[in-house]
Scaffold this motif. Structure first.
Motif: not given
Length: 361
Positions: A126-129, A153-159, A184-190, A193-198
């Protein structure tokens, strides 16, 4: 505890050390490797001929032979491109993804001593996504940051987030899994949000399909990059197989056997994040591969990592090649996301493994 305990058998959590009959297990392992390699070669050779385009098996291999300098295919540039630029790299990337994700699952289950650990459950996918979507949609880095770097970077931050949450809750493998679910839920939500807003409508459709796992955009660059990173990770993990055996007994026992626990854990978790990030950037978040297939490999060759890791890699590669073939041909010309197929296959398979593990206790 002596190193002989690690060599002669591996302790199952909550039970006595399980002996590993050397001659029998070596024979089984050799058979699994030979059959696995043969199945992988045959699987790639067969599935590359699948697809909605009107191409015979002879046409497909004529194109491949022409690119290898064996004669001429006699087909149009479009037909040549369908085989060489679409089908073959996609099939090879599927094998790389299956091998890499299955390997990451086996490593994380061993390091965390939890059979439910895998990159998807622990939020790394999820973080990598999220990192990949930040680069693809928001243009973070202004073109200087590639999709793979953003995903890493997203994967490292998520872990790191998951580990921090688990540590704040008191530590322990159970809390790591719970923190992984939250991450998983946090980064999936982020990401959503990015996809829907931008993103515009076309970007939204493409990204949401990709997030479910898709190999439709695979090309030779993806194959080379993901293949190189995964191969590097495989070599590192195989070199660390004896240390992983020691982790089966717990951190204290591993340390007493001469394993540098922090260094090995940091190295392997970094390698796991790197492999996951590269695969997610190319194919999206594909779940259940790292969760289920290491258990299937253990049933074949046992828990010793010198044998478990190669078996897991081969099982994962063969599995994903056929999953991708099903995903792109079942409702052709419409395609099913690969992650949907892995979930449909993975959940029942994991349930069977759980029942078998329960019956063996």
């Amino acid at each position: 505890m002596s190193t002989g305990a690690v060599e002669s058998g591996v302790r199952v959590s909550g039970g006595p050390a399980v002996p590993a009959p050397r001659h029998e297990s070596a024979t089984v392992f050799a058979a699994v490797v030979v059959v696995g390699v043969a199945l992988l070669v045959v699987s790639v050779a067969v599935t590359v001929t699948f697809g909605p385009a009107d191409l015979s098996v002879r046409d497909v291999y004529a194109v491949i032979g022409a690119h290898w300098g064996i004669g001429s295919s006699g087909l149009t540039a479009l037909q040549d491109g369908i085989v060489w630029q679409l089908r073959l790299p996609r099939t090879l990337l599927a094998a790389v993804c299956g091998a890499g994700l299955a390997l990451c699952g086996a490593i994380m289950q061993s390091l965390l001593r939890n059979p439910l650990a895998d990159p998807f459950v622990l939020g790394i996918s999820s973080g990598a996504s999220t990192g990949a979507v930040l680069v693809a949609i928001l243009g973070i880095g202004g073109g200087a940051v590639s999709l793979s770097m953003g995903a890493f970077g997203g994967a490292v931050l998520a872990f790191a987030t998951v580990i921090a949450l688990a540590a704040g809750a008191g530590g322990g493998t159970a809390r790591v899994i719970l923190a992984g679910v939250a991450g998983t839920q946090l980064f999936s939500a982020v990401t959503s949000f990015i996809v829907m807003s931008s993103a515009n409508a076309e970007q939204t459709r493409g990204v949401l399909f990709w997030l479910l796992g898709s190999l439709s955009g695979a090309d030779w660059t993806d194959v080379m990059v993901c293949g190189a990173i995964t191969s590097f990770g495989i070599i590192v993990c195989l070199l660390m197989s004896s240390s992983l055996d020691a982790f089966t007994f717990g951190n204290s026992a591993a340390s007493s056997l001469g394993v540098s626990v922090r260094r090995v854990r940091f190295l392997l978790l970094t390698v796991t994040a790197l492999i996951t990030a590269s695969l997610v950037s190319a194919a999206g978040a594909i779940g259940f591969v790292g969760l289920v297939l290491p258990h299937a490999a253990r049933l074949l060759v046992g828990p010793r990592h010198g044998r478990l890791l190669p078996a897991t890699i081969l099982v994962g590669a063969v599995f994903m090649v056929w999953v991708d073939a099903v995903a792109r041909t079942l409702f052709a010309p419409q395609e099913i996301p690969v992650g949907v197929v892995t979930a449909l296959v993975g959940v029942p398979a994991f349930a069977l493994i759980l029942f078998r593990m329960r019956g063996s206790q």
